[in-house]
Enzyme design. Sequence first.
Site, short mmCIF file in Angstrom:
data_model
loop_
_atom_site.label_atom_id
_atom_site.label_comp_id
_atom_site.label_asym_id
_atom_site.label_seq_id
_atom_site.Cartn_x
_atom_site.Cartn_y
_atom_site.Cartn_z
N SER A 196 -15.33 -9.41 -3.81
CA SER A 196 -15.22 -8.06 -4.36
C SER A 196 -16.37 -7.20 -3.89
CB SER A 196 -15.21 -8.11 -5.89
OG SER A 196 -14.05 -8.73 -6.37
N PHE B 148 -10.05 -14.87 -8.64
CA PHE B 148 -10.75 -15.25 -7.41
C PHE B 148 -10.16 -16.58 -6.94
CE2 PHE B 148 -14.93 -12.88 -8.62
CZ PHE B 148 -14.31 -11.68 -8.32
N GLU C 142 3.03 -5.15 3.22
CA GLU C 142 1.88 -5.38 4.11
C GLU C 142 1.86 -4.39 5.26
OE1 GLU C 142 2.48 -9.54 4.91
OE2 GLU C 142 2.36 -9.96 2.76
N TYR D 223 5.83 -15.50 8.84
CA TYR D 223 6.82 -15.82 7.80
C TYR D 223 7.90 -16.73 8.36
CZ TYR D 223 4.74 -12.59 4.49
OH TYR D 223 3.88 -11.97 3.61
#
Length: 393
Positions: free
Chosen positions: A206, A385, A140, A98
């Site tokens: 998936s 997606f 996260e 970050y």
Amino acid sequence: MLSEQSAVTVRATLPAVGAALDEITERFYAGMFAARPELLRDLFNRGNQAAGTQRQALAGSVAAFATHLLDHPDERPDAMLSRIAHKHASLGVTPDQYAIVHEHLFAAIAEVLGDAVTPEVAAAWDEVYWLMANALIAVEKRLYEERGGAAWRPWEVVERVAETGDVATFRVRPADGAPVRDFRPGQYVSVRVPLADGARQIRQYSLSGAPGPDLRQFSVKRVHEDGAPDGEVSGHLHARVRVGDVLELSEAYGDLVLDADDDTPLLLASAGIGVTPMVAMLGHLAGSGHRAPVTVVHGDRSPADHALRTDHEAYAAKLPDATVRFWYERDAPAGAGTGYVDLADVPVAPGTRAYLCGPLPFMRTVREQLIAKGVAPADVHYEVFGPDLWLAK
């Protein structure tokens, strides 16, 4: 959340920043990848970068987050943050990255906006960035803790099934023999593969089922659209990966998951390869004996292009109260619709919770039709997606 002084500055500069975000994000990625080429090689999706879709998604999320801070100062946009955090966790994003993003993003802002970026403006947008970044880092961290860390794990391909001409299902088992963590139907895994140029590219797929206690399966559509580059990872998996090969997979992530009791009516709508999380959900509902009505909706180019169609129909048939409606653009059999999905004559029970997956135009249309039929907007959930461009429209 946002300090009063920064809120005044962000509100005043949001139109200018928002109008320039596409140029800002383009220069941001160019600068960051020039300084840190390994990020493009081994973390970011090179196909999305080439198409510009990742840039659009970043611009949309930054603008949406800033707008939310101004319009709802006492709330966080947790749904948006959760979706981004799950994707980041599946990639193995770390807190130190970050700071890298911050460095190059703010350099791009200064380059594009020039003298308009006063110290006050820079400080206000810095506050916006770190509010968003620190919220994502916290989510996260929790996701990594729940799943035992961000490590990649080797899985052996034990079966490969050709679903259609362009879709293959890979059934995999942990190569290390260690236990398999459960996943929630609707979630995805990241798959990392080595490519011929030395890159290690990552894509999400998936999980379309769990055919055994130590097995997982995911289905991959080969990407080769007219006028666009072929998919690097999907092409590699289709052309090179066979039974006995070992793939690197992440743990399961994703926030499009079933969250309903047995008395909640459900609608599962998909188009194309968006069928994969819906089949996993249907399999779970069939196995758990879901009692309430379930409406299954799917659209595809033709029956031959409808991946996992046998499972789609078989799981629905096991439910005590299921309605199945399929649409095909061509070669529609008796009982199926011709053309695109249209819910005009599809009954939707009061209190229905809907889950959508497929191309954005399909999901936007279905969402509008569901809301017109009385489904609460909060009860319409979706999975995109690739980069989430819903906010970038």
